[in-house]
Each structure stands twice: as C-alpha cells, then as structure tokens.
Design a protein around this motif. Sequence first.
Motif, PDB file in Angstrom:
ATOM      1  N   VAL A 450     -10.676 -12.302   1.717  1.00  0.00           N
ATOM      2  CA  VAL A 450     -11.563 -11.893   2.806  1.00  0.00           C
ATOM      3  C   VAL A 450     -11.433 -10.391   2.989  1.00  0.00           C
ATOM      4  O   VAL A 450     -10.671  -9.720   2.284  1.00  0.00           O
ATOM      5  CB  VAL A 450     -11.208 -12.637   4.113  1.00  0.00           C
ATOM      6  N   THR A 451     -12.135  -9.857   3.955  1.00  0.00           N
ATOM      7  CA  THR A 451     -12.027  -8.433   4.283  1.00  0.00           C
ATOM      8  C   THR A 451     -10.738  -8.204   5.065  1.00  0.00           C
ATOM      9  O   THR A 451     -10.550  -8.777   6.146  1.00  0.00           O
ATOM     10  CB  THR A 451     -13.237  -7.978   5.109  1.00  0.00           C
ATOM     11  N   ALA A 452      -9.852  -7.402   4.529  1.00  0.00           N
ATOM     12  CA  ALA A 452      -8.569  -7.082   5.172  1.00  0.00           C
ATOM     13  C   ALA A 452      -8.621  -5.629   5.639  1.00  0.00           C
ATOM     14  O   ALA A 452      -8.755  -4.716   4.825  1.00  0.00           O
ATOM     15  CB  ALA A 452      -7.402  -7.299   4.215  1.00  0.00           C
ATOM     16  N   GLN A 453      -8.505  -5.439   6.939  1.00  0.00           N
ATOM     17  CA  GLN A 453      -8.600  -4.097   7.510  1.00  0.00           C
ATOM     18  C   GLN A 453      -7.205  -3.506   7.688  1.00  0.00           C
ATOM     19  O   GLN A 453      -6.283  -4.174   8.142  1.00  0.00           O
ATOM     20  CB  GLN A 453      -9.320  -4.138   8.861  1.00  0.00           C
ATOM     21  N   LYS A 454      -7.062  -2.241   7.312  1.00  0.00           N
ATOM     22  CA  LYS A 454      -5.834  -1.470   7.469  1.00  0.00           C
ATOM     23  C   LYS A 454      -4.608  -2.197   6.926  1.00  0.00           C
ATOM     24  O   LYS A 454      -3.633  -2.416   7.642  1.00  0.00           O
ATOM     25  CB  LYS A 454      -5.599  -1.119   8.945  1.00  0.00           C
ATOM     26  N   VAL A 473       0.103   2.446   2.440  1.00  0.00           N
ATOM     27  CA  VAL A 473      -1.056   2.219   3.305  1.00  0.00           C
ATOM     28  C   VAL A 473      -2.307   2.257   2.428  1.00  0.00           C
ATOM     29  O   VAL A 473      -2.497   3.188   1.645  1.00  0.00           O
ATOM     30  CB  VAL A 473      -1.146   3.282   4.414  1.00  0.00           C
ATOM     31  N   PHE A 474      -3.138   1.217   2.552  1.00  0.00           N
ATOM     32  CA  PHE A 474      -4.332   1.100   1.732  1.00  0.00           C
ATOM     33  C   PHE A 474      -5.588   1.221   2.597  1.00  0.00           C
ATOM     34  O   PHE A 474      -5.536   1.043   3.814  1.00  0.00           O
ATOM     35  CB  PHE A 474      -4.365  -0.257   1.002  1.00  0.00           C
ATOM     36  N   ASP A 475      -6.680   1.497   1.937  1.00  0.00           N
ATOM     37  CA  ASP A 475      -7.975   1.402   2.602  1.00  0.00           C
ATOM     38  C   ASP A 475      -8.341  -0.072   2.787  1.00  0.00           C
ATOM     39  O   ASP A 475      -7.697  -0.968   2.242  1.00  0.00           O
ATOM     40  CB  ASP A 475      -9.056   2.115   1.774  1.00  0.00           C
ATOM     41  N   ASP A 476      -9.380  -0.306   3.555  1.00  0.00           N
ATOM     42  CA  ASP A 476      -9.803  -1.683   3.804  1.00  0.00           C
ATOM     43  C   ASP A 476     -10.128  -2.383   2.487  1.00  0.00           C
ATOM     44  O   ASP A 476     -10.837  -1.836   1.631  1.00  0.00           O
ATOM     45  CB  ASP A 476     -11.018  -1.704   4.723  1.00  0.00           C
ATOM     46  N   LEU A 477      -9.596  -3.609   2.355  1.00  0.00           N
ATOM     47  CA  LEU A 477      -9.828  -4.393   1.141  1.00  0.00           C
ATOM     48  C   LEU A 477     -11.072  -5.251   1.314  1.00  0.00           C
ATOM     49  O   LEU A 477     -11.233  -5.934   2.328  1.00  0.00           O
ATOM     50  CB  LEU A 477      -8.613  -5.283   0.842  1.00  0.00           C
ATOM     51  N   GLU A 478     -11.936  -5.199   0.315  1.00  0.00           N
ATOM     52  CA  GLU A 478     -13.132  -6.032   0.321  1.00  0.00           C
ATOM     53  C   GLU A 478     -12.784  -7.442  -0.176  1.00  0.00           C
ATOM     54  O   GLU A 478     -11.739  -7.658  -0.789  1.00  0.00           O
ATOM     55  CB  GLU A 478     -14.210  -5.407  -0.568  1.00  0.00           C
ATOM     56  N   PRO A 479     -13.635  -8.425   0.095  1.00  0.00           N
ATOM     57  CA  PRO A 479     -13.366  -9.791  -0.410  1.00  0.00           C
ATOM     58  C   PRO A 479     -13.264  -9.818  -1.937  1.00  0.00           C
ATOM     59  O   PRO A 479     -13.987  -9.106  -2.646  1.00  0.00           O
ATOM     60  CB  PRO A 479     -14.572 -10.583   0.100  1.00  0.00           C
ATOM     61  N   TYR A 508      -1.975  -6.816   8.154  1.00  0.00           N
ATOM     62  CA  TYR A 508      -3.381  -6.421   8.110  1.00  0.00           C
ATOM     63  C   TYR A 508      -4.103  -7.068   9.275  1.00  0.00           C
ATOM     64  O   TYR A 508      -3.564  -7.945   9.975  1.00  0.00           O
ATOM     65  CB  TYR A 508      -4.024  -6.823   6.779  1.00  0.00           C
ATOM     66  N   ASN A 509      -5.331  -6.635   9.507  1.00  0.00           N
ATOM     67  CA  ASN A 509      -6.174  -7.174  10.574  1.00  0.00           C
ATOM     68  C   ASN A 509      -7.398  -7.849   9.965  1.00  0.00           C
ATOM     69  O   ASN A 509      -7.986  -7.345   9.010  1.00  0.00           O
ATOM     70  CB  ASN A 509      -6.632  -6.070  11.541  1.00  0.00           C
ATOM     71  N   MET A 510      -7.779  -8.969  10.571  1.00  0.00           N
ATOM     72  CA  MET A 510      -9.018  -9.623  10.189  1.00  0.00           C
ATOM     73  C   MET A 510     -10.193  -8.876  10.811  1.00  0.00           C
ATOM     74  O   MET A 510     -10.020  -8.106  11.759  1.00  0.00           O
ATOM     75  CB  MET A 510      -8.997 -11.084  10.649  1.00  0.00           C
TER      76      MET A 510
END
Length: 872
Positions: A450-454, A473-479, A508-510
């Motif tokens: 899924v999309t994982a924020q921060k 620290v990564f950028d937001d991960l796309e699905p 991470y945040n949903m």
Amino acid sequence: MSLFKARDWWSTILGEKEEFDQGCLCVADVDNSGSGQDKIIVGSYMGYLRIFNPHPVKPGDGVQPEDLLLEVQLREPILQVEVGKFVSGTEGLHLAVLHCRKLCVYAVSGTLGNVEHGNQYQIKLMYEHNLQRTACNMTYGPFGGVKGRDLICIQSMDGMLMLFEQESYAFGRFLPGFLLPGPLTYSSRTDSFITVSSCRQVESYKYQVLAFATDADERQETEQQKLSSGKRLAVDWVLNIGEQALDICVVSFNQAVSSVFVLGERNFFCLKDNGQIRFMKKLDYSPSCFIPYCSVKEGTINTLVGNHNKMLNVYQDVTLKWATQLPHVPVSVKVANLQDLKGVIVTLSDNGHLQCSYLGTDPSLFQAPRVDSREINYEEFDAEMKELQKIIKEATKTQDILPKSEKYRDLIVTAEVSPDLDAESQAIDSEVKAEAIPSVTVKITIQSRVTAQKPNLAVCVQAPLAVTCDQFVFDDLEPDSSETVVLSVFLKGNCSPSELEGNCMVSYNMPTGIPKVAQCNFRLPLRLICFPAQPSKAANHKLTIDTNKPPISFLTIFPDFVHPSEDDQANVLGFQFLTGSKTTLLASKTSQRYRIQSDQLEDLWLITKELTLRLEEHFKKQNCKDFACTFSGSIPLQEYFELIDRHFELRLSAEKFQELLSERAVQFRAIERRLLTRFKDKTPAPLQHLDTLLEGTFREVIALADAAEENQANMFQAFTKLKSATHLVIMLISLWQKLSTDQVAILEATFLPLAEDTQELGWEETVDAAISYLLRTCLSKSSKEQALTLSSQLCMPKDTSRLKKNITLFCDRLAKGGRLSLSTDLTTQQAAVMAGGCTTIPESDLEERMVIPGSTATFPSHGQIAKQKSQP
C-alpha cells in the motif's frame, strides 16, 4: 470551532510558489471609474502586480479571463501597495507600490475596447523615489492637515521615517531607541504617527514634532551642533501593551469617535486618541490579521480577526458575534464593495489563495419527499433484533485485547546477512585491539503493498556491536514498490557481545493517518567476533552437553571454521575471540557428548548456543524430529556469583565517585564565591592562596570525572559479561530441567529484565525482586510464603548475599520438582508444584544442603529424586 463556513463568492490561486504578506493586498477604485465598485490590487514578493474586478456569474465561480484587469511583473519584490491621492494637481486616485529600495506611483487607466476582447488596462509611472535605506512598510494621509492630497511616510529597517510630499522628498527622522521595525499608521484626527516599538510599547509622534526635529542627515555632526540645529524628537504618548503587535489601524467613521486598534499576539486593544485604553479583548488563539469596519449599532465598531486555525471571527467591541471557517490561513483581510454587493470579505493567504466571501448560510431548496405510511411488521423486527444480538454476543465473546495479526501485511521488511565477511572491512572507530576487525554486510529490503507515508528504518544491534548507519528515512512508498539499503555490522567495543542478533524496525503512516510498525530479526555470523585457532587442552571452565544422537563431525556443522584438509581436527575445534580469549569445542568419539571449555565463563555462552543451533538445523534438514540436548552436570553458580560481585563492586564505585564529585563541586563553587567577593571588593585584599586552592580543586574534579568515566566503561563490560553468563545459566537450567518454551520465557524475563544497567535501576535489585516473587508464588512450599508481601520499592542493596541466596534457593526448588508458572490461582500453582508427588522441602534440610559461597552447587537429577523417595 464554527459550524458555518465562509461562503465562497469568488476565488483564485495567484501564480505558482509565490509569497504574500500583510501589505500585499489593497481594495479601492484604483482606475477612478466613479462607479463606487472596488478593485482588488495584489502585489507579491516575486514582483507581480495584479488587479482584479470579480464578476462571477454565480457564487462560487472561479476566476474568468475578464476578471483580471492587469498583470505586470515589476523588477523588484513588492512589499506594500496603497491607493491614495499621491499626484499633485489632481485629486484622482493613484497606486503607490513600495519596493525594498524604491517607491513608485502609478496611474491605472483603461481604454474602451472596440472588439470582443473588452477593455484594455495599463499602468503609467507618474514618479518614483530611490530610497537610500531598505524599506519595511509605509503609511499615507493628509500630513499636517493638507487638503485634497495625500503624503507618504516610509519606515526603514533601521528606524528612519522618510516623508515624501508627493513628487519631492521632504525630510527624514530617526525614531529614538529604535531596535526593530513595527507596524506603522497615521491618525488624521491627531495628525500623528503611531507605531509599536521593540520595547512592546505603542508610541505616538506628532507630525509637527517630526517636522521641527533634528534632520536625520545631520546625525553625524557633533553633539553641540546637534543641539543647535533643531529640537530633539520627543514622543507624544506611550502605552506598554506587553507584547509585540501584528498590525495597527486607526478608525474614524464619524467625527465624534476616533479609535486606535492594535492587534497583539495574544490580545486585541482599542485605544483613545490620547493612548488610554477603551477596551481590550484577550484572545485564546494566535491571530494573523484584522480589520475594523463600521457597525450597525451606534457607538460600537465591528472587527474581523483572522487566526492560524483558519477561522475568521467577527467582534462587536469585545463581544464575539460570529465565527466562520476559511479554507486557508489569512495574512491580510479587507472589506470591499464588488458588483453592487456591499461588505464582501477579501482574504489573502501567504501562498496566494485570494478569496471573496460572505457570511451567513444559503437557504436550502431541497424538500424531503413524503414517506408513504405502511404498517410495521413487529415479528420481522423482533427476529432481526435477535439475530443482531446473537452476532454482538459472539463478537464480544471471542474478542481479544490485542488485535489479531493481519493475514497479508501492508509492509514487509526482510534482512539478508551476507554468508561471507566483507573483503574490505567497514569497521569505524573500533576499540578492539586486534590486527583485523571484520565486518559483515546486511541487506535490508522494504516491500510495500500500500502507500506508506514517511517510512523510517531503524537498525539495532546489541552493544558492543555497531552498524555503519542505524537510521534511514525514505520518501513515500507507492503501492507494490520496494526500497533496499545496505549496511555493515562490526565489533566496536573491547568485549564480546552477549547476543549475535539484530533487529530492523520500520515505522510508517497509512494514508488515513494510522501509524504502523513492521519489524524483522536477523542473526549475525560467529566469524564476526572470533576466528579459528589452535585448540587448548587446559581450561578453567568446562561444560558437557549430552545429545540423543551420535556426534556430528565439525566439518559438517562448522564448515566456516574447519578447513576440509584438516581431517585430524574433525572432532576438536578452537575459537579465538577478537578480544583475546580462547574457547575450545570437543566432540566425544565414544559417547554422544560435546564439551565446551574456556578460561572465562562468559565465553562459553556464544559457542554453546551456536553448537545447539547448528545441531538443531542439521537434524532438521535430516527430517529428524526427536533430536534433543540435555545437561546433567552442575550449574556453575560459584563462577556466576563472582561475575555478579564484580559488577556490583563497580556499581558501588560509581556511587562513591558520584558522591566525591558532588563534594568537590560544592567546594569548587564555594571557593569561586569567595574569590568573586574578593575581586568585587573596592579595597583589594590578599587572596590567601584561594587561587591555588581553586586550581587544586579543579584538578581533583577533572581526575574524579576521568575515573568515573573509566569506571562506567568497566561497568558496561562487566554487565555485558554478566548478561553472557546469565544467558548460559538460563540455557543450562532449561536443558537440565527440560523446560518448555513458556517456562524458558519466564526464566529469561526473571534473569534478564533490563536491556541497560543504570544507577537508578540496577540488575541486582530487579532480579532479586523477580526471583522473590517466583519463590513466593509458583515455587512456594507453603501457604505462609504465599501470604508474604513483597516490597513495592526497588533500591540498590548493600551487598549481594541475599541475591545469591535466592538464586541458590531458586535452583534447589526447581531440582525438587517446582515448575514455573505465572498463573494467579494459588491452588493451581500449588498443584503444579506438587504434581509428581514431590514432598515439601523442610527448612532445616534446606539450610543444611544450601551451597555456601565459594563452592560448586550440585543438584540431584530426576532419577536420584525418585530413588530417595522410594527409600524408607
């Protein structure tokens, strides 16, 4: 929070990535159309000047091409825009634009278009003034009571007021005691300038006083010349408001009432002409802008106050009359007459959201259709209610306190440890005194469904091990995307670790804002901390592990330590730790036993654990499910107690160092006070060797601090050795008593409650409390022990005798058939202890058989216990 939102009448977004502030918005009939309709003038820090005349077809429409009358890019950032009578010889309105180093006055005019493109608007530069100082803000008005024209006053960043009589420069004056510029306005009723200084005071200066004061250009003259050249600038009145002001506005809707409104950071003030407070309002939010306007009630003034919570509040004097929500945080607010609509609220945000809105609510034209009446079937409702109650009852019956694990995880983190050591070591700042310090590469992969924020990755290994980088620290991960990082692990401290396991944790945040965590563990190779060496025949400590399978050649289970050509050493293997110690592993040729021996007790742990793990993996590959390891020797409590005493001695030394440091610090401060008193005395007095005493005390403080730091490092090494020995004792007890997984977990929680050891909460008192609890619950021999209460406070003990006695008693009761359990039912616990018909342990017998410090503890096996029971 308001239930009502500001009704959007017209809105637009200005430019891209432009910035705006308080002075960038102005509303006026700038083109002198005479229709009474205002135009919206907006300037930006990027130098764009825009003029709008909104004409929405219906409320809520966006900007149309014909709404933008003019857009031009000037060369410099626009700090403020104002409209007034700035050109001599005419009373028409002109536009004044303030730049950092320039003031420009333009005439805005429109020509009637002959085709469908509409009217054409342009600006014409009437005059400009180049400023010698960097400008901050400006105000205008009929200074000195002039008729039919407006003069301009500009405040510079260094506190100079520059006054311009339209096309000519009049004079400049410096404000007294200036530090930082504040908001500035002009009161035509009192002919004075009002500002807020950096002393958080509202100050008023008469125009006449400014005109006859010393010219700012003559400030470089001598003091005598300054006294003769003019009068000193004096303030008319001062009011201390105790906070910095955001904006000032002078309101005079009729000649009878004139008020000065000041918007502070936490308060809202209304002042009279002479500086007296008419009223004030304490705000429970952080305001961003305001504007007073005419009220419908006689003798009152309405005020619009915007805040950083995207709210716009309407006050009638100090009474809140209305609150409405805005889609942005306003930095400037105005009230305008647009398209025969009076009282339109114009707001501007710092990123260029320009909106014209009105208050109130729109009437709803929707009417609910009439419901057809029908008879209610109560039997169907009762059946549905019973079904729902049954579902609710089943859900509450099977509900767990903790949520169940998801079948498919949203984010998976995996760690892959390289089978070989790094060809070029990545060790950094290692304290190990070895020729070569190896490192191993760990590859960590994060896969997101899924999309994982921060996402934030943290890699943890137990000291003295260290990693080259532990935070990512990564950028937001796309699905269905993944990220991979590579790092190296090495031995940093000068002692062997107690664990060769690491942990990876991703937080991470949903997209819905729910925080989640994913983690995984990885195991590091034994070659990271030791290398093959020549076996040693003699050793101080020896352990024998029994198995139910024939011994396996070390060529099979330790291929990374035994070379295939060394066939003669297939049953004996030496391990040399990087810290200097050596351990030997032997496999019996005639029996199913393995012996581990070393000069240090703590060094046996990692080799023993590695042996059992590799044996289990080997027989698991052979599909052998009944493989088991046992231990029938004596628990090495004497050597274990020596490690406990060593660690406790270092804790006592740390307390002594802390007390000595406190005493020397008090002495150092006392000498400093005495010396300071001598130095401040007007009549010099002899120091009486106080300076020598101060230097000596300082050297003692430094020496004590160095000793305390060295003791802290020694205590860390001692605690690491103690943890290794504790792991070994737990393993031997579990193999000796054949404990289950749950019982081993209780044993680990009892003997290893702390990840780090501190002076406030140490290992000794924590383990003593845990063992005492087990001895009074599941391992108790009578109801009297169960009734005893434990102390609720943990404090550092005077010595370790009680702890060592409890550990010995704990092992003895396990040998007598006791079983570990955390059940709160005392009857169940007692039944579990006496399940095999084991008799209670007499206290006298226990005292006679208790192992005294200095001897090796020996406990009977299960067969010996059964044999003793059968004897008369």
